[in-house]
Design an enzyme around this catalytic site. Structure first.
Site, PDB file in Angstrom:
ATOM      1  N   HIS A 137      30.407  -8.678  28.923  1.00  0.00           N
ATOM      2  CA  HIS A 137      30.860  -8.764  30.052  1.00  0.00           C
ATOM      3  C   HIS A 137      31.929  -8.410  30.269  1.00  0.00           C
ATOM      4  O   HIS A 137      32.952  -8.907  29.154  1.00  0.00           O
ATOM      5  CB  HIS A 137      30.392  -9.885  30.529  1.00  0.00           C
ATOM      6  CG  HIS A 137      28.417 -10.142  30.923  1.00  0.00           C
ATOM      7  ND1 HIS A 137      27.427  -9.843  29.963  1.00  0.00           N
ATOM      8  CD2 HIS A 137      28.212 -10.032  32.256  1.00  0.00           C
ATOM      9  CE1 HIS A 137      26.223 -10.253  30.679  1.00  0.00           C
ATOM     10  NE2 HIS A 137      27.088  -9.676  31.593  1.00  0.00           N
ATOM     11  N   LYS A 141      33.791 -12.995  33.206  1.00  0.00           N
ATOM     12  CA  LYS A 141      32.511 -13.736  33.639  1.00  0.00           C
ATOM     13  C   LYS A 141      33.070 -15.353  33.454  1.00  0.00           C
ATOM     14  O   LYS A 141      33.204 -15.486  32.271  1.00  0.00           O
ATOM     15  CB  LYS A 141      31.803 -13.169  33.367  1.00  0.00           C
ATOM     16  CG  LYS A 141      29.909 -14.106  32.817  1.00  0.00           C
ATOM     17  CD  LYS A 141      29.436 -12.533  32.670  1.00  0.00           C
ATOM     18  CE  LYS A 141      27.856 -13.429  32.660  1.00  0.00           C
ATOM     19  NZ  LYS A 141      27.149 -13.687  33.858  1.00  0.00           N
TER      20      LYS A 141
HETATM   21  N1  LIG Z   1      21.586 -12.128  38.983  1.00  0.00           N
HETATM   22  C1  LIG Z   1      22.226 -10.671  38.956  1.00  0.00           C
HETATM   23  O1  LIG Z   1      22.568 -10.008  39.439  1.00  0.00           O
HETATM   24  C2  LIG Z   1      24.140 -10.765  38.578  1.00  0.00           C
HETATM   25  C3  LIG Z   1      24.568 -10.149  38.707  1.00  0.00           C
HETATM   26  C4  LIG Z   1      25.699  -9.992  38.750  1.00  0.00           C
HETATM   27  C5  LIG Z   1      27.021 -11.289  39.187  1.00  0.00           C
HETATM   28  N2  LIG Z   1      26.112 -12.435  38.870  1.00  0.00           N
HETATM   29  C6  LIG Z   1      26.724 -13.705  38.718  1.00  0.00           C
HETATM   30  O2  LIG Z   1      27.032 -13.405  40.221  1.00  0.00           O
HETATM   31  C7  LIG Z   1      27.938 -15.028  40.376  1.00  0.00           C
HETATM   32  C8  LIG Z   1      29.176 -13.959  41.376  1.00  0.00           C
HETATM   33  O3  LIG Z   1      29.627 -13.349  40.252  1.00  0.00           O
HETATM   34  P1  LIG Z   1      30.803 -11.993  41.013  1.00  0.00           P
HETATM   35  O4  LIG Z   1      31.004 -10.967  39.542  1.00  0.00           O
HETATM   36  O5  LIG Z   1      30.474 -11.646  42.142  1.00  0.00           O
HETATM   37  O6  LIG Z   1      32.144 -13.086  40.594  1.00  0.00           O
HETATM   38  P2  LIG Z   1      32.897 -13.657  41.400  1.00  0.00           P
HETATM   39  O7  LIG Z   1      33.736 -11.663  41.580  1.00  0.00           O
HETATM   40  O8  LIG Z   1      34.549 -14.192  41.001  1.00  0.00           O
HETATM   41  O9  LIG Z   1      32.790 -13.962  43.243  1.00  0.00           O
HETATM   42  C9  LIG Z   1      32.354 -15.149  43.001  1.00  0.00           C
HETATM   43  C10 LIG Z   1      33.263 -15.963  44.738  1.00  0.00           C
HETATM   44  O10 LIG Z   1      32.202 -16.371  45.510  1.00  0.00           O
HETATM   45  C11 LIG Z   1      33.481 -17.479  45.364  1.00  0.00           C
HETATM   46  N3  LIG Z   1      33.454 -18.516  45.789  1.00  0.00           N
HETATM   47  C12 LIG Z   1      33.250 -19.711  44.607  1.00  0.00           C
HETATM   48  N4  LIG Z   1      32.847 -21.182  44.887  1.00  0.00           N
HETATM   49  C13 LIG Z   1      32.296 -20.504  46.005  1.00  0.00           C
HETATM   50  C14 LIG Z   1      31.703 -21.505  47.259  1.00  0.00           C
HETATM   51  N5  LIG Z   1      31.555 -22.883  47.058  1.00  0.00           N
HETATM   52  N6  LIG Z   1      31.620 -21.027  48.490  1.00  0.00           N
HETATM   53  C15 LIG Z   1      31.719 -19.620  48.834  1.00  0.00           C
HETATM   54  N7  LIG Z   1      31.646 -19.038  48.344  1.00  0.00           N
HETATM   55  C16 LIG Z   1      32.612 -19.335  46.667  1.00  0.00           C
HETATM   56  C17 LIG Z   1      34.742 -17.222  44.948  1.00  0.00           C
HETATM   57  O11 LIG Z   1      35.501 -17.205  45.768  1.00  0.00           O
HETATM   58  P3  LIG Z   1      37.017 -17.907  45.080  1.00  0.00           P
HETATM   59  O12 LIG Z   1      37.674 -15.981  44.630  1.00  0.00           O
HETATM   60  O13 LIG Z   1      38.541 -17.909  46.495  1.00  0.00           O
HETATM   61  O14 LIG Z   1      36.934 -18.982  44.604  1.00  0.00           O
HETATM   62  C18 LIG Z   1      34.601 -15.791  44.853  1.00  0.00           C
HETATM   63  O15 LIG Z   1      34.248 -14.764  45.848  1.00  0.00           O
HETATM   64  C19 LIG Z   1      28.723 -15.335  38.694  1.00  0.00           C
HETATM   65  O16 LIG Z   1      27.770 -16.574  38.890  1.00  0.00           O
HETATM   66  C20 LIG Z   1      27.822 -13.913  38.049  1.00  0.00           C
HETATM   67  O17 LIG Z   1      27.369 -14.694  36.780  1.00  0.00           O
HETATM   68  C21 LIG Z   1      24.225 -12.410  38.517  1.00  0.00           C
END
Ligand SMILES: NC(=O)c1ccc[n+]([C@@H]2O[C@H](COP(=O)([O-])OP(=O)(O)OC[C@H]3O[C@@H](n4cnc5c(N)ncnc54)[C@H](OP(=O)(O)O)[C@@H]3O)[C@@H](O)[C@H]2O)c1
Length: 238
Positions: A137, A141
């Site tokens: 990844h 991540k």
């Molecule tokens: N299930 C699936 O199919 C799948 C697929 C891809 C990813 N994921 C998972 O989804 C999650 C997010 O992935 P991503 O790639 O989108 O990560 P990302 O780009 O880092 O986005 C996460 C977002 O959440 C925000 N955040 C953190 N704490 C928060 C809170 N308490 N309230 C509101 N917003 C908050 C962060 O804000 P800041 O930047 O300001 O901290 C950021 O904007 C990860 O756990 C990843 O492993 C799952």
């Protein structure tokens, strides 16, 4: 549908794009700065959304989910790295009367890959093959191994009695790769799922939100998908 997004990051933005393309309204979207101590999840804001996506970070998800459960919201959560808290979160959703769909991977390709892995784990280990997993990844991540690798590993252990070792690589911009290998002294068999981007995850998540309209309870994505595929006239491609 009117949709809210908790976690305006890479997945949150991808989901917003897919949802709008399917005719839904994204009525609010929160980054961490908008949601200190869960204050962004006010009753007034939650009342505006028919369904809420929670795609944040392992340390943030459980707090957000408990607030959403208490408000009786319908939620699609893809955040990984909080699986040990699932029983507590599920109980909160059941008593709050809302709905939760959770999955470590919302891509239909990965869902079918899990079934192929299950079948392979019923064949190769019995013939003396050992197994291992490699997952790759992007460098940002936060959790390792990936939630998907944990799910794959559990499926293989359940089927074969042996838990494969897992190697995690965090580098560059890789959206997600899972490589499952069965090897013997004579040969090796590789099964690979390579995400080409985040669209597959976002499509599955939006599909799940559409499927829980009017429902309450706790569902794993695969359960919803199996029910849909075995029903008549269901959408076959999320
Ligand atoms: N299930 C699936 O199919 C799948 C697929 C891809 C990813 N994921 C998972 O989804 C999650 C997010 O992935 P991503 O790639 O989108 O990560 P990302 O780009 O880092 O986005 C996460 C977002 O959440 C925000 N955040 C953190 N704490 C928060 C809170 N308490 N309230 C509101 N917003 C908050 C962060 O804000 P800041 O930047 O300001 O901290 C950021 O904007 C990860 O756990 C990843 O492993 C799952």
């Amino acid at each position: 549908m009117r949709l809210g997004i908790v976690g305006a990051g890479k997945m949150g933005n991808e989901i917003a794009g897919v949802a709008r393309a399917r005719g839904h309204d994204v009525v609010w979207s929160l980054a961490s700065g908008d949601n200190r101590e869960g204050q962004g999840l006010s009753p007034d804001r939650l009342a505006l959304a028919d369904a809420v996506f929670e795609f944040t970070a392992p340390g943030a998800a459980v707090g957000n989910l408990l607030l959403l459960a208490a408000a009786g919201s319908r939620v699609v959560c893809g955040t990984t790295g909080w699986a040990e808290e699932l029983p507590r979160v599920a109980e909160a959703f059941r008593s709050g009367g809302g709905a939760l769909v959770h999955a470590t991977n919302f891509s239909i390709g990965m869902r079918h890959f899990l079934e192929v892995a299950r079948a392979a784990a019923g064949l190769f280990p019995r013939a003396g093959y050992s197994s291992y997993l490699v997952e790759e990844h992007h460098a940002a991540k936060r959790d390792a191994p990936s939630g998907t690798a944990r799910t794959l590993s559990a499926v293989i252990e359940k089927e074969s009695g042996e838990r494969p070792s897992v190697v995690s690589v965090r580098a560059g911009t890789v959206p997600g790769l899972h490589r499952l290998v069965f090897e013997s002294p004579e040969d090796e068999v590789e099964l690979i799922h390579r995400a080409r981007g985040r669209a597959g995850f976002a499509k599955g998540a939006v599909w799940a939100a559409e499927r829980i309209a009017g429902k309450s309870g706790v569902f794993e994505f695969g359960e919803l998908l199996s029910a849909d595929l075995s029903g008549t006239g269901g959408a076959r491609t999320p």
